[in-house]
Enzyme design. Sequence first.
Site, PDB file in Angstrom:
ATOM      1  N   GLU A 241       4.520 -83.629 -44.681  1.00 29.41           N
ATOM      2  CA  GLU A 241       4.227 -83.638 -46.127  1.00 29.41           C
ATOM      3  C   GLU A 241       2.833 -83.059 -46.259  1.00 29.41           C
ATOM      4  OE1 GLU A 241       5.914 -84.717 -48.845  1.00 29.41           O
ATOM      5  OE2 GLU A 241       7.691 -85.065 -47.639  1.00 29.41           O
ATOM      6  N   CYS A 275      -1.570 -84.682 -53.521  1.00 28.78           N
ATOM      7  CA  CYS A 275      -0.961 -83.437 -53.031  1.00 28.78           C
ATOM      8  C   CYS A 275      -0.217 -82.734 -54.159  1.00 28.78           C
ATOM      9  CB  CYS A 275      -0.090 -83.679 -51.808  1.00 28.78           C
ATOM     10  SG  CYS A 275       0.960 -85.116 -51.914  1.00 28.78           S
TER      11      CYS A 275
END
Length: 471
Positions: A241, A275
């Site tokens: 990720e 993110c």
Amino acid sequence: MTHYALLIDGQLHPGKQDDEVLDPATEQVVGYAARASQAQVDAAVNAAHNAFTGWAANPQARRTALALAASVLRENSQSLAELISREQGRPLRFTLGEVAGAAATFDYYAHFEAPGAEILRDDEQRRASIERRPLGVVAAITPWNVPIILLVLKLAPALHAGNTVVAKPSEHTPLSTLLLGQLLKDVFPAGVLNIVAGDGEVGEQLSSHPLVRHITFTGSVATGKRLYAGAASDLKRLTLELGGNDAALVLEDADIPAIAETLFWGAFWNSGQVCFAIKRLYVHESLFQPLIDALVARAEKTRLGHGLDAQTELGPLTNRQQLERVKALVADARKHGAVIHSGGDQPEGPGYFFAPTIVSGIGAGVALVDEEQFGPVLPVIPFSDVEDAIRQANASPYGLGASVWTRDIARGEAIARRLDAGLAWVNQHLEVQPGAPKGGYKWSGLGYEGGLRGYEAFSDLQVLNVARPVV
Ligand code: ADP
């Protein structure tokens, strides 16, 4: 000052040294994190390996332990959230939300019904089925921006599937994860969950350990690529990720007063250290000035402060490196002719604060637009043709999230479907549906976290083919 210990084979251990962890709002020491020695990393992986067979054999014990983990988190949410606020900087109401989300994730997997065996054939001669088996020891390596929920998104499905785990938090925010280890010490059998702390070297040793079968990582693209390359020699499984450079497209019919607040938080929540925050804002030229005005008005009334101060809306950046990076990106944008509409500076006083900054006058080719800023600075870029905005949004090596803002929902959906992003939204950004698989295109990652897909990543298939004696 509190010292936080490692969790290895069901016991708390001091490390080879203590690393001080600073409060990013005051630059004062919050506490000390035990740093794992090589022998301790090895001991943690061995403990996980030894615990694997027993843990994998007992699905009911796994469910019970995951449900207990959820309630332990709920009982201790205040102390855990306060520690996240102190070492990471985010306001307490958001860190309480993070702990609640982590507890909900443990609960989700405690009650999760994995699909059963798929029967391919079942007759007098033969029975053939497809089943799932856990992988073994999972290494979980996490970043500093949202430390507990990002770890639990890995732990809960990995443990549910029957794996054992060695986790390593970021050296910038290790204390909350070490506290989590302490809280969960007796929830799981010895060796099932181990926590080692330290820097990238500890992460490197853990991820390259021959007994580790799967690496689940959240962090930077650079480290993700390195782990991918390193995993190749042993064909370890991997979930990555990584970062994002999410675009938001505001179409000409958007209702600026109605969306300004949500857009602002889509970009600035956690001081932009997310993110999948909005990192590039493309707006139809007819709405450019009203949108700038609305965002600047919101930015200027934002209350910066310590995460434990109830008035605070935005905390500091979590560490000095990140503050320096954000400052360098703004300085570079200025050199390229950027207009700074709000913020743009580090306020006086201690701490890694940076005021919410709205920027225009730059576009592709400038680092603040092309790269992931991971901070409270938002470039706003006008467009006249939506096709051009879509092209610019997709012209990125990243592909994590993207959003479209419009009163025309059908058109918004149609455009969202054309954006290269694992997470696409219309009139929102950041919302994550429980059970949804979270994953990115291109450099934003590999594989998925969350829900069924997140669970499947932590197992391999086995085709079981049984010949029956003819009677
Ligand atoms: P950042 O630069 O934003 O801190 P990183 O990707 O370096 O992001 O860090 C994310 C996590 O990866 C942290 O826990 C860090 O210690 C760990 N890490 C850094 N380098 C390595 C490496 N070479 N191998 C394994 N883990 C690493």
